[in-house]
Design a protein around this motif. Structure first.
Motif, PDB file in Angstrom:
ATOM      1  N   ARG A   1       4.928   1.781   0.968  1.00  0.00           N
ATOM      2  CA  ARG A   1       5.856   2.265  -0.057  1.00  0.00           C
ATOM      3  C   ARG A   1       6.437   3.624   0.321  1.00  0.00           C
ATOM      4  O   ARG A   1       7.641   3.858   0.187  1.00  0.00           O
ATOM      5  N   GLY A   2       5.599   4.505   0.804  1.00  0.00           N
ATOM      6  CA  GLY A   2       6.083   5.826   1.232  1.00  0.00           C
ATOM      7  C   GLY A   2       7.058   5.709   2.391  1.00  0.00           C
ATOM      8  O   GLY A   2       8.099   6.380   2.412  1.00  0.00           O
TER       9      GLY A   2
ATOM     10  N   ASP B   1       0.833  -1.201   0.000  1.00  0.00           N
ATOM     11  CA  ASP B   1       0.000   0.000   0.000  1.00  0.00           C
ATOM     12  C   ASP B   1       0.875   1.261   0.000  1.00  0.00           C
ATOM     13  O   ASP B   1       2.096   1.188   0.132  1.00  0.00           O
ATOM     14  N   ARG B   2       0.228   2.412  -0.128  1.00  0.00           N
ATOM     15  CA  ARG B   2       0.966   3.682  -0.197  1.00  0.00           C
ATOM     16  C   ARG B   2       1.745   3.968   1.085  1.00  0.00           C
ATOM     17  O   ARG B   2       2.820   4.551   1.027  1.00  0.00           O
TER      18      ARG B   2
ATOM     19  N   GLY C   1       3.605  -0.884  -6.080  1.00  0.00           N
ATOM     20  CA  GLY C   1       2.758  -1.600  -5.133  1.00  0.00           C
ATOM     21  C   GLY C   1       2.219  -2.906  -5.678  1.00  0.00           C
ATOM     22  O   GLY C   1       1.523  -3.633  -4.982  1.00  0.00           O
TER      23      GLY C   1
END
Length: 176
Positions: free
Chosen positions: A10-11, A6-7, A165
């Motif tokens: 990854r972030g 998910d973001r 992702g």
């Protein structure tokens, strides 16, 4: 393709990469930037710990943290060229996530301690910070090697997966 990372994951990953590189490169040149990179890393670690409990299925520690025997069996299968492909983290990758979080947390904590009145100039804290940082670098290098090996063995670009992702759908022999 199936969405795996998910973001938030990854972030977190890429922001932690940036904070680590920044802290490493400024350790002897810019104290302020070095400190802020460390504070950013500490905040990221706290966020990831929360997301590891509350996040999406593949982000949760319960999905990828495995017992030592499972990790050792996976590593043995890896040596024999018979390791399974995992959609999320494989057992070695999960162990590496835990090790990296612990090492980054230790490095950030000892770095912060060095800025406090109680521990400023205390040699064992400085030594612990240096050992944590250098140990973290070794873990990062092993992590990069593991990603390269898994990408090659499973014909899958894991760096791209950590950007987009998405990974290839599970095949019958894969572990979701």
């Amino acid at each position: 393709m199936v969405r795996v990372w998910d973001r938030v994951v990854r972030g977190f990953h890429w922001a932690l990469v940036l904070s680590f590189i920044t802290a490493w490169l400024t350790s002897h040149s810019s104290e302020d930037i070095h400190h802020w990179a460390g504070y950013a890393a500490a905040g990221l670690i706290v966020t990831r710990l929360l997301w590891g409990v509350l996040g999406t299925p593949y982000a949760r520690f319960s999905q990828f943290v495995r017992d030592p025997a499972t990790v050792l069996r996976y590593l043995w299968a890896l040596l024999l060229g018979r390791e399974a492909r995992y959609i999320g983290h494989n057992p070695a990758g999960g162990a590496m996530v835990v090790a990296l979080i612990a090492a980054m947390g230790s490095t950030a904590l000892t770095g912060w301690l060095m800025t406090t009145d109680a521990y400023f100039g205390v040699s064992w804290v400085e030594t612990a910070h240096s050992l944590s940082a250098h140990g973290l670098l070794v873990l990062v290098l092993f992590h990069i090697g593991g990603v390269a090996l898994a990408s090659f063995r499973h014909r899958e670009n894991l760096v791209r997966a950590m950007i987009t992702g998405r990974k290839r759908r599970a095949e019958p022999a894969d572990i979701a």
